[in-house]
Design a protein around this motif. Structure first.
Motif, PDB file in Angstrom:
ATOM      1  N   LEU A 104       0.876  -1.172   0.000  1.00  0.00           N
ATOM      2  CA  LEU A 104       0.000   0.000   0.000  1.00  0.00           C
ATOM      3  C   LEU A 104       0.910   1.218   0.000  1.00  0.00           C
ATOM      4  CD1 LEU A 104      -2.730   1.360   0.117  1.00  0.00           C
ATOM      5  CD2 LEU A 104      -2.660   1.131   2.609  1.00  0.00           C
ATOM      6  N   TRP A 105       0.903   1.960  -1.115  1.00  0.00           N
ATOM      7  CA  TRP A 105       1.793   3.099  -1.316  1.00  0.00           C
ATOM      8  C   TRP A 105       1.073   4.372  -0.922  1.00  0.00           C
ATOM      9  CZ3 TRP A 105       6.674   2.522  -1.633  1.00  0.00           C
ATOM     10  CH2 TRP A 105       7.510   3.515  -2.142  1.00  0.00           C
ATOM     11  N   PRO A 106       1.707   5.272  -0.179  1.00  0.00           N
ATOM     12  CA  PRO A 106       1.037   6.489   0.288  1.00  0.00           C
ATOM     13  C   PRO A 106       0.656   7.448  -0.843  1.00  0.00           C
ATOM     14  CG  PRO A 106       3.075   6.085   1.482  1.00  0.00           C
ATOM     15  CD  PRO A 106       3.050   5.150   0.327  1.00  0.00           C
ATOM     16  N   SER A 107      -0.208   8.369  -0.496  1.00  0.00           N
ATOM     17  CA  SER A 107      -0.636   9.395  -1.454  1.00  0.00           C
ATOM     18  C   SER A 107       0.480  10.418  -1.648  1.00  0.00           C
ATOM     19  CB  SER A 107      -1.883  10.102  -0.933  1.00  0.00           C
ATOM     20  OG  SER A 107      -1.552  10.828   0.243  1.00  0.00           O
ATOM     21  N   SER A 108       0.362  11.228  -2.669  1.00  0.00           N
ATOM     22  CA  SER A 108       1.380  12.261  -2.932  1.00  0.00           C
ATOM     23  C   SER A 108       1.417  13.291  -1.802  1.00  0.00           C
ATOM     24  CB  SER A 108       1.126  12.935  -4.273  1.00  0.00           C
ATOM     25  OG  SER A 108      -0.141  13.544  -4.291  1.00  0.00           O
ATOM     26  N   GLU A 109       0.281  13.521  -1.149  1.00  0.00           N
ATOM     27  CA  GLU A 109       0.252  14.474  -0.029  1.00  0.00           C
ATOM     28  C   GLU A 109       1.136  13.989   1.121  1.00  0.00           C
ATOM     29  OE1 GLU A 109      -2.730  13.280  -1.375  1.00  0.00           O
ATOM     30  OE2 GLU A 109      -3.043  15.051  -2.631  1.00  0.00           O
ATOM     31  N   ALA A 110       1.152  12.693   1.357  1.00  0.00           N
ATOM     32  CA  ALA A 110       1.978  12.140   2.443  1.00  0.00           C
ATOM     33  C   ALA A 110       3.463  12.338   2.141  1.00  0.00           C
ATOM     34  CB  ALA A 110       1.680  10.656   2.633  1.00  0.00           C
ATOM     35  N   PHE A 111       3.845  12.176   0.889  1.00  0.00           N
ATOM     36  CA  PHE A 111       5.258  12.323   0.525  1.00  0.00           C
ATOM     37  C   PHE A 111       5.728  13.774   0.562  1.00  0.00           C
ATOM     38  CE2 PHE A 111       4.935   8.064  -1.410  1.00  0.00           C
ATOM     39  CZ  PHE A 111       6.111   7.510  -0.921  1.00  0.00           C
ATOM     40  N   THR A 112       4.839  14.715   0.332  1.00  0.00           N
ATOM     41  CA  THR A 112       5.270  16.114   0.193  1.00  0.00           C
ATOM     42  C   THR A 112       4.866  17.013   1.356  1.00  0.00           C
ATOM     43  OG1 THR A 112       3.279  16.578  -1.115  1.00  0.00           O
ATOM     44  CG2 THR A 112       5.284  16.001  -2.329  1.00  0.00           C
ATOM     45  N   LYS A 113       4.304  16.454   2.410  1.00  0.00           N
ATOM     46  CA  LYS A 113       3.852  17.315   3.509  1.00  0.00           C
ATOM     47  C   LYS A 113       5.022  17.868   4.328  1.00  0.00           C
ATOM     48  CE  LYS A 113       3.075  14.530   7.567  1.00  0.00           C
ATOM     49  NZ  LYS A 113       2.137  14.091   8.547  1.00  0.00           N
ATOM     50  N   GLY A 114       4.864  19.057   4.825  1.00  0.00           N
ATOM     51  CA  GLY A 114       5.863  19.671   5.702  1.00  0.00           C
ATOM     52  C   GLY A 114       7.244  19.766   5.089  1.00  0.00           C
ATOM     53  N   LYS A 115       8.259  19.470   5.897  1.00  0.00           N
ATOM     54  CA  LYS A 115       9.651  19.522   5.443  1.00  0.00           C
ATOM     55  C   LYS A 115      10.108  18.130   5.025  1.00  0.00           C
ATOM     56  CE  LYS A 115      10.918  23.510   8.174  1.00  0.00           C
ATOM     57  NZ  LYS A 115      11.864  24.097   9.083  1.00  0.00           N
ATOM     58  N   SER A 116       9.358  17.542   4.142  1.00  0.00           N
ATOM     59  CA  SER A 116       9.637  16.179   3.683  1.00  0.00           C
ATOM     60  C   SER A 116      10.960  16.114   2.926  1.00  0.00           C
ATOM     61  CB  SER A 116       8.504  15.711   2.774  1.00  0.00           C
ATOM     62  OG  SER A 116       8.789  14.436   2.252  1.00  0.00           O
ATOM     63  N   PRO A 117      11.748  15.057   3.133  1.00  0.00           N
ATOM     64  CA  PRO A 117      12.998  14.903   2.396  1.00  0.00           C
ATOM     65  C   PRO A 117      12.773  14.385   0.965  1.00  0.00           C
ATOM     66  CG  PRO A 117      12.715  13.051   3.869  1.00  0.00           C
ATOM     67  CD  PRO A 117      11.576  14.018   4.132  1.00  0.00           C
ATOM     68  N   THR A 119      10.992  14.085  -2.933  1.00  0.00           N
ATOM     69  CA  THR A 119      10.471  14.909  -4.024  1.00  0.00           C
ATOM     70  C   THR A 119       9.168  14.286  -4.504  1.00  0.00           C
ATOM     71  OG1 THR A 119      11.694  13.690  -5.708  1.00  0.00           O
ATOM     72  CG2 THR A 119      12.784  15.628  -4.754  1.00  0.00           C
ATOM     73  N   ALA A 120       8.387  15.019  -5.257  1.00  0.00           N
ATOM     74  CA  ALA A 120       7.062  14.569  -5.686  1.00  0.00           C
ATOM     75  C   ALA A 120       7.113  13.322  -6.575  1.00  0.00           C
ATOM     76  CB  ALA A 120       6.343  15.701  -6.405  1.00  0.00           C
ATOM     77  N   GLU A 121       8.228  13.088  -7.266  1.00  0.00           N
ATOM     78  CA  GLU A 121       8.295  11.953  -8.190  1.00  0.00           C
ATOM     79  C   GLU A 121       8.055  10.614  -7.505  1.00  0.00           C
ATOM     80  OE1 GLU A 121      10.970  14.131  -8.079  1.00  0.00           O
ATOM     81  OE2 GLU A 121      10.659  15.209  -9.960  1.00  0.00           O
ATOM     82  N   ILE A 122       8.481  10.480  -6.269  1.00  0.00           N
ATOM     83  CA  ILE A 122       8.385   9.187  -5.589  1.00  0.00           C
ATOM     84  C   ILE A 122       6.933   8.768  -5.376  1.00  0.00           C
ATOM     85  CG2 ILE A 122       8.492  10.107  -3.250  1.00  0.00           C
ATOM     86  CD1 ILE A 122      10.268   7.661  -2.553  1.00  0.00           C
ATOM     87  N   SER A 123       6.014   9.710  -5.347  1.00  0.00           N
ATOM     88  CA  SER A 123       4.613   9.349  -5.172  1.00  0.00           C
ATOM     89  C   SER A 123       4.001   8.795  -6.454  1.00  0.00           C
ATOM     90  CB  SER A 123       3.798  10.554  -4.698  1.00  0.00           C
ATOM     91  OG  SER A 123       3.787  11.560  -5.695  1.00  0.00           O
ATOM     92  N   ASN A 124       4.693   8.964  -7.578  1.00  0.00           N
ATOM     93  CA  ASN A 124       4.224   8.423  -8.852  1.00  0.00           C
ATOM     94  C   ASN A 124       4.418   6.911  -8.841  1.00  0.00           C
ATOM     95  OD1 ASN A 124       4.309   7.437 -11.592  1.00  0.00           O
ATOM     96  ND2 ASN A 124       4.383   9.564 -12.249  1.00  0.00           N
TER      97      ASN A 124
END
Length: 186
Positions: A104-117, A119-124
């Motif tokens: 179960l892979w998280p949503s793009s919002e989970a990957f990019t929230k706050g000071k996330s290390p 980048t948006a590509e990983i949510s793809n």
């Protein structure tokens, strides 16, 4: 015994009784036209397809710069430098799940929230599958649409999100992977 003389015939043709060598200018002209046409098509492709331009003039030089700067690094080392936290998370996920895992892979919002290390590509999903294959990924958008939803074996935890899908209590952490079935304590 008489010696036989060998005669080598040169590639000549006769025109009006005169010996004429074949015209290489025609062959040369055809090759020049072929090269010019090929160069023209390459130019058109480079202009009309910006992806080719990016690959040739951005991605390849950047990759070669890393290879020259760190010639003794292995693949994992080069990818860590190039992709940073994305690659380290994907590598950790790959190492801690079996090849037949359905994650179960998280949503793009989970990957990019706050000071996330990250980048948006990983949510793809396709980007992540390049590193995690043959594992399968299910994203929250797939609920009710994918037959893999009922086969989920692991939950990816990103930036502290995803614990709601784990059916047992676990100490909270920022990033990692958890199995759906609680591991037995040894």
């Amino acid at each position: 015994m008489g010696s036989k003389e060998r005669t080598v015939k040169s590639p000549k043709t006769e025109i009006n009784g005169k010996a004429v060598k074949p015209a290489y200018s025609r062959w040369l002209f055809k090759n020049i036209v072929a090269v010019a046409l090929t160069l023209f098509l390459l130019k058109v492709v480079m202009v009309l397809q910006p992806t080719y331009n990016w690959v040739c003039f951005t991605m390849l030089p950047e990759n070669m710069e890393i290879v020259r700067k760190y010639p003794n690094l292995n693949y994992d080392g080069r990818m860590s430098i190039k992709l940073g936290a994305n690659y380290m998370y994907l590598k950790n996920t790959r190492e801690h799940t079996p090849e037949n895992a359905v994650i179960l892979w998280p949503s793009s919002e989970a990957f990019t929230k706050g000071k996330s290390p990250f980048t948006a590509e990983i949510s793809n999903k396709i980007y992540a599958l390049r590193f995690l294959y043959p594992r399968k990924l299910v994203i929250p958008f797939d609920f009710g649409k994918s037959h893999y939803v009922d086969e989920i074996t692991h939950v990816a935890i990103v930036n502290g999100e995803g614990f709601e899908y784990v059916p047992y209590e676990v100490e909270k952490f920022e990033n990692g992977i958890l199995p759906i079935k609680k591991p037995e304590n040894k």
